[in-house]
Design an enzyme around this catalytic site. Structure first.
Site, PDB file in Angstrom:
ATOM      1  N   ARG A  53      62.424 111.702 -63.687  1.00 28.79           N
ATOM      2  CA  ARG A  53      61.795 111.704 -62.357  1.00 28.79           C
ATOM      3  C   ARG A  53      62.592 112.592 -61.408  1.00 28.79           C
ATOM      4  NH1 ARG A  53      63.460 108.176 -59.055  1.00 28.79           N
ATOM      5  NH2 ARG A  53      63.361 106.393 -60.481  1.00 28.79           N
ATOM      6  N   TYR A 105      40.592 121.098 -46.361  1.00 26.53           N
ATOM      7  CA  TYR A 105      40.147 120.397 -47.579  1.00 26.53           C
ATOM      8  C   TYR A 105      39.909 118.913 -47.253  1.00 26.53           C
ATOM      9  CZ  TYR A 105      40.411 118.507 -52.308  1.00 26.53           C
ATOM     10  OH  TYR A 105      40.140 117.845 -53.476  1.00 26.53           O
ATOM     11  N   ASP A 177      48.217 125.955 -46.855  1.00 28.10           N
ATOM     12  CA  ASP A 177      47.659 125.604 -48.162  1.00 28.10           C
ATOM     13  C   ASP A 177      47.132 126.902 -48.767  1.00 28.10           C
ATOM     14  OD1 ASP A 177      45.954 124.886 -50.266  1.00 28.10           O
ATOM     15  OD2 ASP A 177      45.333 123.020 -49.324  1.00 28.10           O
ATOM     16  N   LYS A 202      43.916 124.395 -59.478  1.00 21.01           N
ATOM     17  CA  LYS A 202      42.909 125.443 -59.302  1.00 21.01           C
ATOM     18  C   LYS A 202      43.379 126.748 -59.963  1.00 21.01           C
ATOM     19  CE  LYS A 202      41.181 122.029 -56.996  1.00 21.01           C
ATOM     20  NZ  LYS A 202      41.402 121.847 -55.573  1.00 21.01           N
TER      21      LYS A 202
HETATM   22  C1  PLP Z   1      41.799 120.816 -54.712  1.00 20.80           C
HETATM   23  C2  PLP Z   1      42.472 121.137 -53.435  1.00 20.80           C
HETATM   24  C3  PLP Z   1      43.472 120.299 -52.913  1.00 20.80           C
HETATM   25  C4  PLP Z   1      43.858 118.984 -53.563  1.00 20.80           C
HETATM   26  O1  PLP Z   1      44.487 119.171 -54.786  1.00 20.80           O
HETATM   27  P1  PLP Z   1      44.419 118.120 -56.014  1.00 20.80           P
HETATM   28  O2  PLP Z   1      45.183 118.828 -57.078  1.00 20.80           O
HETATM   29  O3  PLP Z   1      42.976 117.883 -56.330  1.00 20.80           O
HETATM   30  O4  PLP Z   1      45.094 116.886 -55.535  1.00 20.80           O
HETATM   31  C5  PLP Z   1      44.085 120.685 -51.738  1.00 20.80           C
HETATM   32  N1  PLP Z   1      43.747 121.822 -51.102  1.00 20.80           N
HETATM   33  C6  PLP Z   1      42.785 122.633 -51.569  1.00 20.80           C
HETATM   34  C7  PLP Z   1      42.451 123.866 -50.818  1.00 20.80           C
HETATM   35  C8  PLP Z   1      42.114 122.320 -52.748  1.00 20.80           C
HETATM   36  O5  PLP Z   1      41.143 123.130 -53.196  1.00 20.80           O
END
Ligand code: PLP
Length: 384
Positions: A53, A105, A177, A202
């Site tokens: 961890r 998001y 982000d 993604k």
């Molecule tokens: C999918 C997404 C998230 C969240 O991520 P997870 O891996 O699903 O927890 C945050 N910001 C954006 C822009 C996203 O597309």
């Protein structure tokens, strides 16, 4: 930041990001280290790792790799994008304000409003694509400005350099982000941001087969705190997940190039199609954020949204008529996906100020042959 890694071009860092081959075995790929615990040389005298961890060799390789891609000194991998966001929001104290983009998001809103607000965080929203308006309406007590660019599903563009300047003037940090653009197209830290967060689920993973998150920063205080939280709250990714994200990143530069080129061809075709009322893609010269995007991005990415002249019926029919584009949520992988935000990814914000109109369709353009993608959409649109 004078590591030899940073002197190499982005493509080379994608391929070689974890550094030298394994010192003991010569393995070119970082091994998947499953051990949860590590032998100590004497009581209290541990080697590089102690307990998985707190730190794990496969995770450390991924963290070095992703930090190098973002031009960061410090990087922390998390079990999901939202776990990464949670660690960043925990930098704030009760009574502090976070200022979010009004089209952030959906999960970010839920986390801020339904988890952190209950612990005393003040959550405010604004339209970040207009820096002057952000400056004018700046809420007192804002400690963190949270930007997403391009946004989902509107593909609005925020000017990272000018927001960083504004945030610093007002005594706040800027977090970006960078999930949609990835470091292949946009490097927020170099533009002045303090923190970058990712859903590695993604484009970084890139193959729809892993969920993960990441935080990068050059701020030693932020790093100390996020590193503490990574271990103390424990939302860490497993070694196999780290391996998958690392593997995905080795082709990131090539994939983003192809995602962007395919998206351009599709946006161009859609712009000329009678069934389409509006195309939202920052690479189009008439997109309101085009000039800023051209300044801060090296290409415009693979996400395209469109609004149908025939309204909701046409939008639903389009989503159900494609054959190469798969009807599914999520984004950023090699295969092309189509979805209806109003009834799928953004259904939870229906009725709120963030509601997405029901004539809007979102595409995650993959890396298939562009002719097949264009023909698939054109054929499906002819039925709308
Ligand atoms: C999918 C997404 C998230 C969240 O991520 P997870 O891996 O699903 O927890 C945050 N910001 C954006 C822009 C996203 O597309």
């Amino acid at each position: 930041m004078s590591s030899p890694q940073q002197d190499r071009s982005f493509a080379t860092r994608c391929v070689h990001g974890a550094g030298e081959p394994d010192a003991v075995t010569g393995a070119v790929v970082p091994p998947i280290s499953l051990s949860s615990t590590f032998a100590q040389d004497a009581v209290g005298r541990q080697r590089a790792f102690e307990y998985s961890r707190s730190g794990n060799p496969t995770r450390a390789a991924l963290e070095r790799h992703l930090a190098s891609l973002e031009g960061a000194v410090h990087g922390f991998a998390f079990a999901s994008g939202l776990a990464a966001e949670d660690a960043v929001l925990r930098l704030l104290a009760p009574g502090d304000t976070v200022l979010l983009s009004d089209d952030a998001y959906g999960g970010t809103f839920r986390l801020a409003r339904q988890v952190h607000a209950a612990a005393g965080l003040v959550v405010r929203t604004t339209r970040l694509s207009d820096t002057d308006a952000v400056a004018r309406d700046w809420p007192e007590g804002t400690r963190l400005l949270w930007a997403e660019t391009p946004t989902n599903p509107w593909l609005r563009i925020a000017d990272i350099a000018s927001l960083a300047e504004l945030a610093h003037e007002r005594g706040a940090l800027l977090a970006v982000d960078n999930t949609f653009a990835t470091p292949a197209l946009q490097q927020p830290l170099a533009l002045g941001a303090d923190i970058v967060v990712h859903s590695t689920t993604k484009y970084l993973g890139g193959h729809s087969d892993v969920v993960g998150g990441f935080v990068a920063t050059n701020d030693d205080d932020v790093a100390a705190r996020v590193g503490f939280l990574q271990n103390a709250a424990g939302a860490v990714p497993g070694p196999f997940d780290c391996y998958l994200v690392h593997r995905g990143c080795r082709t990131l530069h090539l994939r983003m190039e192809r995602h962007s080129a395919n998206a351009e061809a599709i946006a161009t075709m859609l712009s000329d199609h009678a069934a389409v009322a509006e195309v939202l893609w920052p690479g189009l010269p008439d997109h309101p954020g085009h000039d800023v995007a051209a300044r801060q991005m090296s290409a415009f990415g693979g996400m395209v949204s469109l609004r149908l002249a025939g309204g909701v019926d046409a939008a639903l029919r389009l989503c159900e008529s494609t054959e190469v584009f798969t009807l599914a949520e999520s984004l950023g992988a090699v295969e092309s996906l189509i979805e209806h935000p109003g009834r799928m990814t953004h259904a939870s914000v229906a009725g709120s100020e963030n509601e997405v109109p029901d004539d809007l369709v979102r595409l995650s353009v993959g890396i298939e042959a562009v002719d097949d993608l264009v023909a698939d959409l054109a054929h499906a649109l002819d039925r709308c």
